[in-house]
Motif scaffolding. Structure first.
Motif, mmCIF file in Angstrom:
data_model
loop_
_atom_site.group_PDB
_atom_site.id
_atom_site.type_symbol
_atom_site.label_atom_id
_atom_site.label_comp_id
_atom_site.label_asym_id
_atom_site.label_seq_id
_atom_site.Cartn_x
_atom_site.Cartn_y
_atom_site.Cartn_z
ATOM 1 N N CYS A 185 0.839 -1.195 0.000
ATOM 2 C CA CYS A 185 0.000 0.000 0.000
ATOM 3 C C CYS A 185 0.874 1.245 0.000
ATOM 4 C CB CYS A 185 -0.893 0.008 1.239
ATOM 5 S SG CYS A 185 -2.164 -1.266 1.207
ATOM 6 N N PRO A 186 0.314 2.373 -0.443
ATOM 7 C CA PRO A 186 1.077 3.617 -0.432
ATOM 8 C C PRO A 186 1.457 4.002 0.999
ATOM 9 C CG PRO A 186 -1.054 3.908 -1.524
ATOM 10 C CD PRO A 186 -1.031 2.547 -0.963
ATOM 11 N N PRO A 187 2.644 4.550 1.198
ATOM 12 C CA PRO A 187 3.041 4.975 2.540
ATOM 13 C C PRO A 187 2.227 6.190 2.993
ATOM 14 C CG PRO A 187 4.715 5.601 0.943
ATOM 15 C CD PRO A 187 3.694 4.775 0.211
ATOM 16 N N ASN A 216 -1.348 1.708 6.522
ATOM 17 C CA ASN A 216 -0.144 2.539 6.530
ATOM 18 C C ASN A 216 -0.083 3.438 7.767
ATOM 19 O OD1 ASN A 216 -2.138 4.350 5.847
ATOM 20 N ND2 ASN A 216 -1.285 4.879 3.854
ATOM 21 N N ASP A 237 3.079 9.095 3.772
ATOM 22 C CA ASP A 237 3.472 10.403 3.243
ATOM 23 C C ASP A 237 3.236 10.532 1.736
ATOM 24 O OD1 ASP A 237 5.460 8.653 2.461
ATOM 25 O OD2 ASP A 237 7.118 9.900 3.156
ATOM 26 N N ALA A 238 2.615 9.544 1.121
ATOM 27 C CA ALA A 238 2.327 9.584 -0.318
ATOM 28 C C ALA A 238 1.014 10.332 -0.573
ATOM 29 C CB ALA A 238 2.225 8.173 -0.875
ATOM 30 N N ALA A 239 0.897 10.917 -1.744
ATOM 31 C CA ALA A 239 -0.319 11.648 -2.110
ATOM 32 C C ALA A 239 -1.545 10.733 -2.153
ATOM 33 C CB ALA A 239 -0.130 12.334 -3.454
ATOM 34 N N ASP A 240 -1.349 9.449 -2.496
ATOM 35 C CA ASP A 240 -2.465 8.498 -2.595
ATOM 36 C C ASP A 240 -2.591 7.618 -1.356
ATOM 37 O OD1 ASP A 240 -0.140 7.096 -3.087
ATOM 38 O OD2 ASP A 240 -0.987 5.916 -4.731
ATOM 39 N N ARG A 241 -2.179 8.138 -0.197
ATOM 40 C CA ARG A 241 -2.178 7.359 1.058
ATOM 41 C C ARG A 241 -3.544 6.780 1.409
ATOM 42 N NH1 ARG A 241 -0.531 12.428 2.581
ATOM 43 N NH2 ARG A 241 -2.278 13.794 2.955
ATOM 44 N N ASP A 242 -4.643 7.428 0.949
ATOM 45 C CA ASP A 242 -5.997 6.943 1.251
ATOM 46 C C ASP A 242 -6.334 5.642 0.528
ATOM 47 O OD1 ASP A 242 -6.225 9.238 2.729
ATOM 48 O OD2 ASP A 242 -7.593 10.240 1.358
#
Length: 66
Positions: free
Chosen positions: A8-10, A35, A12-17
């Motif tokens: 999954c996105p971390p 995350n 701090d990534a823009a797509d964290r959701d």
């Protein structure tokens, strides 16, 4: 924290959701993603480092009715 493949996105990534849901408490208005991000029903977020992200509610046009 995430053991999914692909991971999954971390936080701090823009797509964290887009991370997988780990816990969901609709009666309390929040959910926990794998995350470590807490998301709230008003679209606000709390990141694992303690940073708060303001809600991103859509704007309602003046004169519009719901």
């Amino acid at each position: 924290m995430c053991k999914h493949q692909p991971p999954c996105p971390p936080a701090d990534a823009a797509d964290r959701d887009a991370a997988h849901l780990v816990a969901h408490y609709p009666e309390q208005g929040w959910s926990l993603l794998c995350n470590g991000v807490l998301i709230f029903e008003d679209t606000g977020e709390l990141l694992p480092d303690g940073q708060a992200i303001a809600p991103r509610r859509p704007l309602v046009a003046q004169g519009a009715t719901a």
